[in-house]
Design an enzyme around this catalytic site. Structure first.
Site: not given
Lengths: 195, 429
Positions: B223, B291, B247-248, B219
């Site tokens: 971004s 895995e 959007k998320d 922050h």
């Protein structure tokens, strides 16, 4: 604010172009529909998260128990375990039955006759939980030589509750009689299935 | 923090005003993921994976805390208690499948988040600290996932614990005592199982703490974005809410559909059948692999088959750890001032070659340790290191990047009135 560079905020979307005849904006409809669906989904997810703490299948599978009562002599009691708690099975003597029947129901804190606390034809077979109704201690009196209290039934040493020969509360802090669980005798009356 | 044109939190409701004076938590949320956080307007769906990773962490903690209510970390009963969860506990099967597949989806999301960073140069100044914390989170996730996989105490759990602690045993001089110390014995047993359970419960909360630092660091500069051009002015941004919450939210919906597909229709597709056999210290399963999300690093571990100064075993261990630790140096290995691969024609090619190489390592890590897989593992491993240590530094110094747009606004709208020769936002102000 005629900003062609497009610092768009929700208020700046022209509402006229978006609105249908009854004034509902397409965007508002989608917003409410999406958030509602997500909300309902989120609440639905809570159900398994809460339900998982309820008794599991293996615990429920142990929630009935069979006890053979044929060998219990009059005046004798045995302890069994029902749902991880003590269960008292006592065959009353004639004197104990008479003593229980002699008490007027109006004298009792939790009025119940011995008939109501036993099965028809098996009045001598008193089956109760061994859990004091006060705060859950195990009362004395089921085993040989234990104190049976002033009324000859069971006596809880934790806070001094006295139960009579029908396991009814007579003196002390307990609010109700020792609980009689659901049970059934088999056809010849030798085995009970509790729970 | 944030840009000067960010919306200010001004509660209207008297109760919210009262709360804001006493504990400005709603203000914090507003400024962090609300309308008070301006975000570049041109983020694409590759920028969803940070939020999805956060969702996965919450999902794993919620389902994990519940599983811990029913699981018993004792070697005598651990396997049985896992089956107890599957058969007896209400919804236990679903919660365990959610947790097991949740780990896979967590890593899927993390890998895409990291590869997004590779492509758009998210690690470059001024965002180095975000990247470094991100690598720390990834390492913590790997440790947590590994220890979680041991808990069901099946065959793969047991042999996974033995092999992975064996990595530490490869260290010269201190290796063997170190491995014995890690396990609390000569082989995985109750002591190891108990400490793995304890740490598996603790580490997610450590991860959550580092995630907070990761977001805090994010922050400060804000971004990055697909152009790699920094935000210059208000028209380059939109508020996080409602634009990116929506959007998320859409991305989360797509993610959940995929996730539910696995949880409800093929819950064991990503697992190993051998782990439904109780741990047996006397018998190793035929194919011992971790895995899927550890495959690339497992392939690198197994690629070293010959001694050269050091033993092959030690080379493998060093290479495997270096493969991730190298990411810590990426901000300084890539010297190009241009962030986004969209404007770096040469780097973009090598980025996709690296993706193909990673795909190969993913495949080879799950294959049997025999030819030709060993040779391909060696080639893929060599290229992996070549990419980070040689190609990235050289490309960043010889590459001629494409011209960058003046601003995000110009990139999106095709023109920006501020983009005149000699004119800057600062001069106009």
């Amino acid at each position: 604010m005629a900003d062609t560079t497009g610092t768009a905020t929700p208020d700046m979307v022209a509402p006229e172009t978006d609105a249908t005849g009854d004034g509902v904006r397409r965007r508002d409809f989608i917003n409410i529909a999406a958030v509602s669906a997500a909300g309902v989904g989120g609440i639905a997810v809570l159900y398994p998260l809460i339900s998982q703490m309820a008794p599991s299948a293996d615990v429920l599978a142990e929630s009935t128990v069979e006890v053979d009562v044929s060998a219990i002599e009059p005046g004798q009691a045995i302890k069994a375990i029902f749902r991880k708690q003590p269960l008292f099975l006592r065959r009353l003597t004639d004197a104990e039955i008479a003593e229980a029947d002699a008490v007027p129901l109006s004298d009792l804190r939790d009025p119940q006759s011995l008939e109501e606390r036993t099965k028809a034809g098996q009045k001598a077979m008193l089956i109760t939980m061994g859990v004091c109704t006060h705060l859950g201690c195990v009362p004395l009196g089921a085993a040989e030589g234990e104190a049976r209290g002033e009324y000859g039934g069971y006596f809880c040493p934790c806070h001094g509750s006295h139960y009579d020969t029908a396991a009814r509360i007579r003196k002390g802090p307990a609010p109700t009689n020792l609980l009689v669980p659901d049970y059934e005798f088999n056809a010849d009356g030798t085995v009970v299935t509790v729970g | 923090m944030s840009f000067p044109w960010a919306n200010h939190y001004e509660p209207q409701n008297p109760l919210m005003k009262w709360v804001d004076e006493k504990l400005p938590l709603p203000r914090l949320v507003y400024n962090a993921v609300g309308a008070g956080y301006p975000v570049p307007r041109n983020l694409n769906y590759m920028y969803n994976f940070g939020v999805l990773a956060g969702f996965c962490l919450v999902l794993q903690i919620v389902t994990g805390v519940i599983l811990a209510m029913h699981y018993a970390p004792n070697a005598l009963v651990a396997f049985g208690s896992t089956e107890h969860i599957m058969r007896n506990v209400n919804w236990g099967w679903m919660l365990r499948y959610m947790h097991a597949n949740g780990a896979s989806f967590f890593f899927l999301v993390l890998y895409l988040h990291i590869f997004r960073g590779f492509y758009y140069g998210s690690y470059k100044a001024p965002r180095e600290m975000i990247w470094l914390l991100g690598v720390v989170i990834f390492l913590l996730c790997m440790a947590t996932a590994f220890m979680g996989y041991v808990l069901p105490w099946g065959q793969m759990s047991f042999w996974g614990a033995k092999v992975i602690t064996g990595l530490f045993g490869a260290i010269p001089l201190v290796g063997e005592p170190l491995q014995i110390w890690l396990l609390g014995g000569y082989a995985p047993d109750n002591a190891a199982l108990n400490r793995f359970f304890s740490l598996h419960f603790l580490l997610p909360f450590v991860i959550a703490g580092v995630v907070i630092l990761h977001i805090w660091a994010l922050h400060i500069p804000g971004s990055t974005n697909p152009t790699g051009v920094e935000v210059k002015k208000e028209s380059d941004t939109v508020p996080f809410h409602p634009y990116y919450t929506a959007k998320d939210g859409f991305g989360l919906g797509v993610f959940l559909i995929l996730y539910c597909l696995f949880v409800f229709f093929m819950p064991n597709a990503l697992g190993h059948p051998d782990n439904y056999i109780e741990a047996n210290p006397l018998s190793t399963p035929a194919l011992i692999v971790p895995e899927w999300y550890f495959y690339p690093f497992y392939a690198i571990l197994r690629a070293f088959t010959f001694d050269f100064i050091l033993t092959a075993q030690l080379w493998g261990v060093l290479a495997m750890f270096s493969a991730i630790l190298m990411w810590f140096f990426l901000p300084w290995l890539d010297r190009s001032p241009v962030r986004s691969a969209s404007y770096r024609p040469l780097y973009r090619i090598f980025f996709w070659v690296l993706m193909v190489d990673m795909a190969a390592l993913f495949y080879l890590g799950g294959a049997h340790a025999e030819e030709p897989y060993i040779m391909f593992s060696q080639l893929a491993t060599a290229y992996y290191f070549l990419h980070f240590l040689v190609i990235v530094p050289i490309v960043s110094s010889i590459e001629r990047p494409k011209p960058l747009p003046y601003s995000i606004t110009e990139a999106v709208l095709g023109k920006d009135d501020d983009a005149q020769l000699g004119a800057t936002v600062a001069a106009k102000a």
